[in-house]
Structure formats: C-alpha cells, structure tokens
Design an enzyme around this catalytic site. Structure first.
Site, PDB file in Angstrom:
ATOM      1  N   GLY A 159      40.567  74.783 -29.964  1.00  0.00           N
ATOM      2  CA  GLY A 159      40.957  73.975 -28.819  1.00  0.00           C
ATOM      3  C   GLY A 159      42.363  73.453 -28.982  1.00  0.00           C
ATOM      4  O   GLY A 159      42.905  73.425 -30.096  1.00  0.00           O
ATOM      5  N   ASN A 160      42.964  73.018 -27.893  1.00  0.00           N
ATOM      6  CA  ASN A 160      44.329  72.518 -27.958  1.00  0.00           C
ATOM      7  C   ASN A 160      44.643  71.678 -26.733  1.00  0.00           C
ATOM      8  O   ASN A 160      44.088  71.891 -25.661  1.00  0.00           O
ATOM      9  CB  ASN A 160      45.331  73.676 -28.091  1.00  0.00           C
ATOM     10  CG  ASN A 160      45.008  74.840 -27.168  1.00  0.00           C
ATOM     11  OD1 ASN A 160      45.264  74.785 -25.974  1.00  0.00           O
ATOM     12  ND2 ASN A 160      44.419  75.903 -27.734  1.00  0.00           N
TER      13      ASN A 160
ATOM     14  N   SER B  38      49.385  76.322 -33.917  1.00  0.00           N
ATOM     15  CA  SER B  38      48.329  77.317 -34.046  1.00  0.00           C
ATOM     16  C   SER B  38      47.608  77.198 -35.387  1.00  0.00           C
ATOM     17  O   SER B  38      48.236  77.157 -36.447  1.00  0.00           O
ATOM     18  CB  SER B  38      48.933  78.718 -33.923  1.00  0.00           C
ATOM     19  OG  SER B  38      47.945  79.707 -34.064  1.00  0.00           O
ATOM     20  N   GLY B  39      46.270  77.153 -35.318  1.00  0.00           N
ATOM     21  CA  GLY B  39      45.445  77.252 -36.511  1.00  0.00           C
ATOM     22  C   GLY B  39      45.422  76.053 -37.426  1.00  0.00           C
ATOM     23  O   GLY B  39      44.828  76.123 -38.507  1.00  0.00           O
TER      24      GLY B  39
ATOM     25  N   SER C  29      50.263  76.721 -30.425  1.00  0.00           N
ATOM     26  CA  SER C  29      48.967  77.312 -30.099  1.00  0.00           C
ATOM     27  C   SER C  29      49.146  78.669 -29.438  1.00  0.00           C
ATOM     28  O   SER C  29      50.083  78.878 -28.645  1.00  0.00           O
ATOM     29  CB  SER C  29      48.206  76.382 -29.155  1.00  0.00           C
ATOM     30  OG  SER C  29      47.134  77.057 -28.535  1.00  0.00           O
TER      31      SER C  29
ATOM     32  N   ASP D 115      47.592  79.662 -27.094  1.00  0.00           N
ATOM     33  CA  ASP D 115      47.405  79.454 -25.654  1.00  0.00           C
ATOM     34  C   ASP D 115      48.608  78.783 -25.006  1.00  0.00           C
ATOM     35  O   ASP D 115      48.540  78.391 -23.841  1.00  0.00           O
ATOM     36  CB  ASP D 115      46.150  78.602 -25.409  1.00  0.00           C
ATOM     37  CG  ASP D 115      44.892  79.265 -25.915  1.00  0.00           C
ATOM     38  OD1 ASP D 115      44.598  80.389 -25.457  1.00  0.00           O
ATOM     39  OD2 ASP D 115      44.212  78.686 -26.785  1.00  0.00           O
TER      40      ASP D 115
ATOM     41  N   HIS E 181      42.480  72.861 -23.476  1.00  0.00           N
ATOM     42  CA  HIS E 181      41.636  74.059 -23.554  1.00  0.00           C
ATOM     43  C   HIS E 181      40.634  73.856 -24.681  1.00  0.00           C
ATOM     44  O   HIS E 181      41.000  73.411 -25.773  1.00  0.00           O
ATOM     45  CB  HIS E 181      42.473  75.303 -23.836  1.00  0.00           C
ATOM     46  CG  HIS E 181      41.671  76.524 -24.130  1.00  0.00           C
ATOM     47  ND1 HIS E 181      40.659  76.969 -23.310  1.00  0.00           N
ATOM     48  CD2 HIS E 181      41.715  77.399 -25.181  1.00  0.00           C
ATOM     49  CE1 HIS E 181      40.131  78.062 -23.820  1.00  0.00           C
ATOM     50  NE2 HIS E 181      40.748  78.346 -24.962  1.00  0.00           N
TER      51      HIS E 181
ATOM     52  N   HIS F 129      36.507  75.313 -26.348  1.00  0.00           N
ATOM     53  CA  HIS F 129      35.457  76.324 -26.353  1.00  0.00           C
ATOM     54  C   HIS F 129      34.102  75.626 -26.397  1.00  0.00           C
ATOM     55  O   HIS F 129      33.217  76.013 -27.165  1.00  0.00           O
ATOM     56  CB  HIS F 129      35.625  77.278 -27.535  1.00  0.00           C
ATOM     57  CG  HIS F 129      36.756  78.241 -27.371  1.00  0.00           C
ATOM     58  ND1 HIS F 129      36.574  79.574 -27.095  1.00  0.00           N
ATOM     59  CD2 HIS F 129      38.095  78.058 -27.407  1.00  0.00           C
ATOM     60  CE1 HIS F 129      37.744  80.182 -26.982  1.00  0.00           C
ATOM     61  NE2 HIS F 129      38.693  79.268 -27.174  1.00  0.00           N
TER      62      HIS F 129
ATOM     63  N   ASP G 244      31.641  63.156  -9.070  1.00  0.00           N
ATOM     64  CA  ASP G 244      32.508  62.015  -9.396  1.00  0.00           C
ATOM     65  C   ASP G 244      33.894  62.469  -9.856  1.00  0.00           C
ATOM     66  O   ASP G 244      34.873  61.724  -9.711  1.00  0.00           O
ATOM     67  CB  ASP G 244      31.876  61.167 -10.500  1.00  0.00           C
ATOM     68  CG  ASP G 244      30.802  60.228  -9.987  1.00  0.00           C
ATOM     69  OD1 ASP G 244      30.786  59.934  -8.781  1.00  0.00           O
ATOM     70  OD2 ASP G 244      29.972  59.782 -10.808  1.00  0.00           O
TER      71      ASP G 244
ATOM     72  N   HIS H  17      35.865  83.582 -21.675  1.00  0.00           N
ATOM     73  CA  HIS H  17      36.751  82.868 -22.583  1.00  0.00           C
ATOM     74  C   HIS H  17      36.329  81.407 -22.683  1.00  0.00           C
ATOM     75  O   HIS H  17      35.699  81.016 -23.659  1.00  0.00           O
ATOM     76  CB  HIS H  17      38.193  83.025 -22.093  1.00  0.00           C
ATOM     77  CG  HIS H  17      39.222  82.461 -23.019  1.00  0.00           C
ATOM     78  ND1 HIS H  17      40.580  82.676 -22.828  1.00  0.00           N
ATOM     79  CD2 HIS H  17      39.128  81.684 -24.120  1.00  0.00           C
ATOM     80  CE1 HIS H  17      41.250  82.056 -23.782  1.00  0.00           C
ATOM     81  NE2 HIS H  17      40.400  81.452 -24.569  1.00  0.00           N
TER      82      HIS H  17
ATOM     83  N   TYR I  60      36.355  52.652  -6.850  1.00  0.00           N
ATOM     84  CA  TYR I  60      35.705  52.586  -8.155  1.00  0.00           C
ATOM     85  C   TYR I  60      36.641  51.985  -9.201  1.00  0.00           C
ATOM     86  O   TYR I  60      37.830  52.292  -9.233  1.00  0.00           O
ATOM     87  CB  TYR I  60      35.295  53.991  -8.609  1.00  0.00           C
ATOM     88  CG  TYR I  60      34.750  54.045 -10.020  1.00  0.00           C
ATOM     89  CD1 TYR I  60      33.409  53.811 -10.283  1.00  0.00           C
ATOM     90  CD2 TYR I  60      35.591  54.318 -11.101  1.00  0.00           C
ATOM     91  CE1 TYR I  60      32.912  53.863 -11.576  1.00  0.00           C
ATOM     92  CE2 TYR I  60      35.104  54.366 -12.396  1.00  0.00           C
ATOM     93  CZ  TYR I  60      33.761  54.132 -12.630  1.00  0.00           C
ATOM     94  OH  TYR I  60      33.278  54.169 -13.908  1.00  0.00           O
TER      95      TYR I  60
END
Length: 241
Positions: free
Chosen positions: A31-32, A48-49, A78, A80, A99, A101, A124, A174, A231
C-alpha cells in the site's frame, strides 16, 4: 519552497502511510499514500518496498508532478507513483491518493464486480457504487502500466465533480484506489471502502437480491456532503486534543 517537500506535507504523508497497517488495509508493504504540493509542482510518496515500521519523513520520495521524475534523494518511489500522478493531473482539486490491497475490496476487484450501495454506511461517503474498471489490454500492461491503470479509472469515473462524489475505484484484478483533499482523508476513504466491501459481501451472502431505496441513500449522502450538509461539528481550537 524546497523541491524535497515541506515539513508539513511530509508529516501528513508519513502519518497517513503509517495508518494503512494500523487499519488493517495491507500486509507487508502492499500500500502507499501520496500528498501533492501544487504550488511547488511536486508530490511526496512512500518509497518502494520500505516497511511501514521503517518509514520516516526523510525517506519519503518527492516526485515532479509534470515529469514523474524524482527530484531529491536516492530512493525509488512506490511502483504506483505514476498512477497517483495521473490522478493529480486529471483532478486538480484532489490533494492526496491512497492505494491498498485490503481483502474485501480486492475480492470485488478480482471478481470484476462493483461494490453496490446496499445501505447508509456506504452512502455516507460515496454517492454511488464503488466501481471496477475494465481489464487493461496487453499493450496497456506492457507499456506505461501504472499510468494506464489510472487512465482506466479516470475513464470509469469521469470528471472532477464525479471524482469528488465517488472518491474510490477498483482497478480490475488489482485493488482499490481512493483520493481526497488531504492524506489522512484519503486513507479514511480507503477504510470506508474496505468496510463497505465487507458489509456488501456479507449482505449479498444472506440476500443476493438486497437493495436499498435511492431516496434513503441520497439523504445520507447529502447530509454529509454539499451545501446542505449538517453532519458534524467544528470544535474550537482550544478544545482539540
């Protein structure tokens, strides 16, 4: 302003990335989050990583918004990054992209199914279903894959107004991408995306024909969004923790 990104932006992006594992949205480094500084013409993104527990503000990678090139440091952004960049270029009012998973949202992405609006929890935050993209072509995967991932989502969502009303989409096979005005809110949208995907999956297992009246869904969305929203409360500065 430095091309490395402001201290405030780096702090916000760091906190948002650290929230991903805390919220159970991704295992390992799946994720990122990025945040953009449009005045400086850059965005800052997770490297990345790099494991979340090892992440620091100094390790975040600044990327030129127009070219996609790293503008400071030695780390790669990343994988992505180009997906994030395409969103920033297409939707000028968004300030952050997330992003993940997360399990249930990925299940819908892998099944090629939209997350339907089955109740008020979904309504909502999102004005409609969380939609899944078409499959990328072989050529789109072979060339500029990450940028084409974003283009498929942009093709699906449409213009900026639509992106703001439905700040999430599923890349087919994905996973989910979400966006918002700031890094924390983009992760919050990812949390809601995962929660309503889980709720939808369980609801459909009990009743495959489940549905909700549109007027109820519209009411829940408009009481949190738009000119008539009512709200929440704005706390005085001295009352905030």
């Amino acid at each position: 302003m430095s091309t490395a990104g402001s201290t405030e932006l780096r702090a916000a992006v760091l906190a948002a990335n650290r929230l991903i594992p805390q919220a159970g949205l991704a295992a390992l480094t799946w994720g990122n989050v990025s945040g953009v500084d449009r005045d400086a013409g850059i965005y800052v993104i997770k490297p990345s990583g790099v494991a979340y527990q090892d992440l620091t503000a100094d390790l975040l990678v600044p990327v030129d918004l127009e070219t996609g090139q790293v503008v400071a440091g030695e780390l790669r952004p990343s994988v992505d990054s180009e997906t994030h960049r395409a969103f920033y270029l297409r939707w000028p009012s968004i300030g952050a992209v997330t992003h993940t998973h997360s399990t249930h949202a990925v299940a819908f992405a892998q099944a090629g199914r939209d997350v339907p609006v089955l109740g008020t929890t979904h309504a909502d935050t999102f004005a409609g279903p969380i939609r899944v993209t078409r499959d990328l072509t072989a050529d789109e995967c072979a060339h500029d894959y990450e940028f084409n991932t974003a283009l498929a989502i942009i093709e699906l969502i449409g213009g900026e107004a639509e992106a703001l009303a439905n700040p999430a989409a599923l890349a087919a096979n994905h996973g989910p991408f979400t966006w918002a005005a700031n890094p924390l809110k983009s992760v919050e949208n990812a949390i809601v995306c995962e929660a309503v995907a889980e709720m939808a999956l369980k609801t459909l297992s009990l009743n495959p024909a489940a549905a909700a009246p549109q007027w109820l869904l519209d009411r829940h969305f408009t009481r949190k969004h738009g000119a008539g929203a009512y709200y929440g409360n704005q706390l005085p500065e001295q009352s905030r923790p």
